[in-house]
Write an enzyme that holds these catalytic residues in place. Sequence first.
Site, PDB file in Angstrom:
ATOM      1  N   GLU A 185       0.816  -1.120   0.031  1.00 46.62           N
ATOM      2  CA  GLU A 185       0.130   0.057  -0.102  1.00 46.62           C
ATOM      3  C   GLU A 185       0.820   1.286   0.194  1.00 46.62           C
ATOM      4  O   GLU A 185       0.659   2.193  -0.552  1.00 46.62           O
ATOM      5  CB  GLU A 185      -1.032   0.041   1.146  1.00 46.62           C
ATOM      6  CG  GLU A 185      -2.001  -1.059   1.121  1.00 46.62           C
ATOM      7  CD  GLU A 185      -2.669  -1.280   2.356  1.00 46.62           C
ATOM      8  OE1 GLU A 185      -3.966  -1.832   2.318  1.00 46.62           O
ATOM      9  OE2 GLU A 185      -2.392  -0.888   3.680  1.00 46.62           O
ATOM     10  N   LYS A 204     -13.229   5.691  12.079  1.00 43.14           N
ATOM     11  CA  LYS A 204     -11.874   5.679  12.003  1.00 43.14           C
ATOM     12  C   LYS A 204     -11.097   7.206  12.174  1.00 43.14           C
ATOM     13  O   LYS A 204     -10.097   7.228  12.283  1.00 43.14           O
ATOM     14  CB  LYS A 204     -11.543   5.468  10.389  1.00 43.14           C
ATOM     15  CG  LYS A 204     -11.954   4.039   9.916  1.00 43.14           C
ATOM     16  CD  LYS A 204     -11.562   2.901  10.459  1.00 43.14           C
ATOM     17  CE  LYS A 204     -12.160   1.524   9.860  1.00 43.14           C
ATOM     18  NZ  LYS A 204     -11.792   1.248   8.375  1.00 43.14           N
TER      19      LYS A 204
HETATM   20  C1  5RP Z   1      -4.992  -3.174   4.829  1.00 40.95           C
HETATM   21  C2  5RP Z   1      -5.551  -1.589   5.262  1.00 40.95           C
HETATM   22  C3  5RP Z   1      -6.857  -1.321   5.365  1.00 40.95           C
HETATM   23  O1  5RP Z   1      -7.127   0.072   4.439  1.00 40.95           O
HETATM   24  C4  5RP Z   1      -7.335  -0.900   6.724  1.00 40.95           C
HETATM   25  O2  5RP Z   1      -7.269  -2.213   7.486  1.00 40.95           O
HETATM   26  C5  5RP Z   1      -8.881  -0.664   6.638  1.00 40.95           C
HETATM   27  O3  5RP Z   1      -9.710  -1.632   6.436  1.00 40.95           O
HETATM   28  P1  5RP Z   1     -11.298  -1.874   6.146  1.00 40.95           P
HETATM   29  O4  5RP Z   1     -11.639  -0.935   5.130  1.00 40.95           O
HETATM   30  O5  5RP Z   1     -11.872  -3.252   6.125  1.00 40.95           O
HETATM   31  O6  5RP Z   1     -12.038  -1.359   7.463  1.00 40.95           O
HETATM   32  O7  5RP Z   1      -4.717  -0.800   5.847  1.00 40.95           O
HETATM   33  O8  5RP Z   1      -3.928  -3.389   5.165  1.00 40.95           O
END
Ligand code: 5RP
Length: 223
Positions: free
Chosen positions: A107, A125
């Site tokens: 990422e 978040k």
């Molecule tokens: C994966 C990530 C995801 O973006 C993060 O965990 C958020 O996940 P979700 O959209 O399922 O809440 O960093 O490595």
Amino acid sequence: MTQDGLKQAVAQAAVDYIQPKLELESIVGVGTGSTANYFIDRLALIKHLFDGAVASSEATAERLKSHGLPVYDLNSIDGVSVYVDGADETDRQLCLIKGGGAALTREKIVAACADEFICIVDESKRVDVLGQFPLPVEVIPMARSHVARELVKLGGDPEYRMGVVTDNGHEILDVHNLSIIDPVDLEAKINQIAGVVTNGLFAARRADVLLLGTSTGVEKRVL
Ligand code: 5RP
């Protein structure tokens, strides 16, 4: 609205945001996780408007391919027009914690290549200070204990994510009890520990645009 409903709303908002910017040669970088999955499903509906995608994980590559979207090796293209991904936490300066899905290294690489980074999250978040979500750190397996000791010196409480091997063949330490006042500084410090591949702070290269799903609609924040 449920958290899942908010994730779907921001996924659609991201498609609406990038659609006017796409050209036939555009490459879209795609993140990993449940919010990114909703984005992929909606992106597939406009696949005739751009060239293809770059994936930040094997799981994302599989989902993109299942929709008939061309997936490019990052080494075979010149750049990424836009990168869309979720996050585990975001502050008001659009610094992020990522890596809950163990895809943080790829990422971070795709984000680094992108002209524009769009982060899509539901309102759960958003925090004032990063660190309530344990900070993921990807480590070379033989260095795991050394890195853990160094993370304790930085004030954290690392926990081995048992049974998880990343797409790159590495392991994850989740660092609890950090109050991250200076994300840029901590990101650099952790990356300097021998054996660290990368950490889940996205501060030096943070999001350019945040699409935040709230009960009253999707809010847009720009860096
Ligand atoms: C994966 C990530 C995801 O973006 C993060 O965990 C958020 O996940 P979700 O959209 O399922 O809440 O960093 O490595």
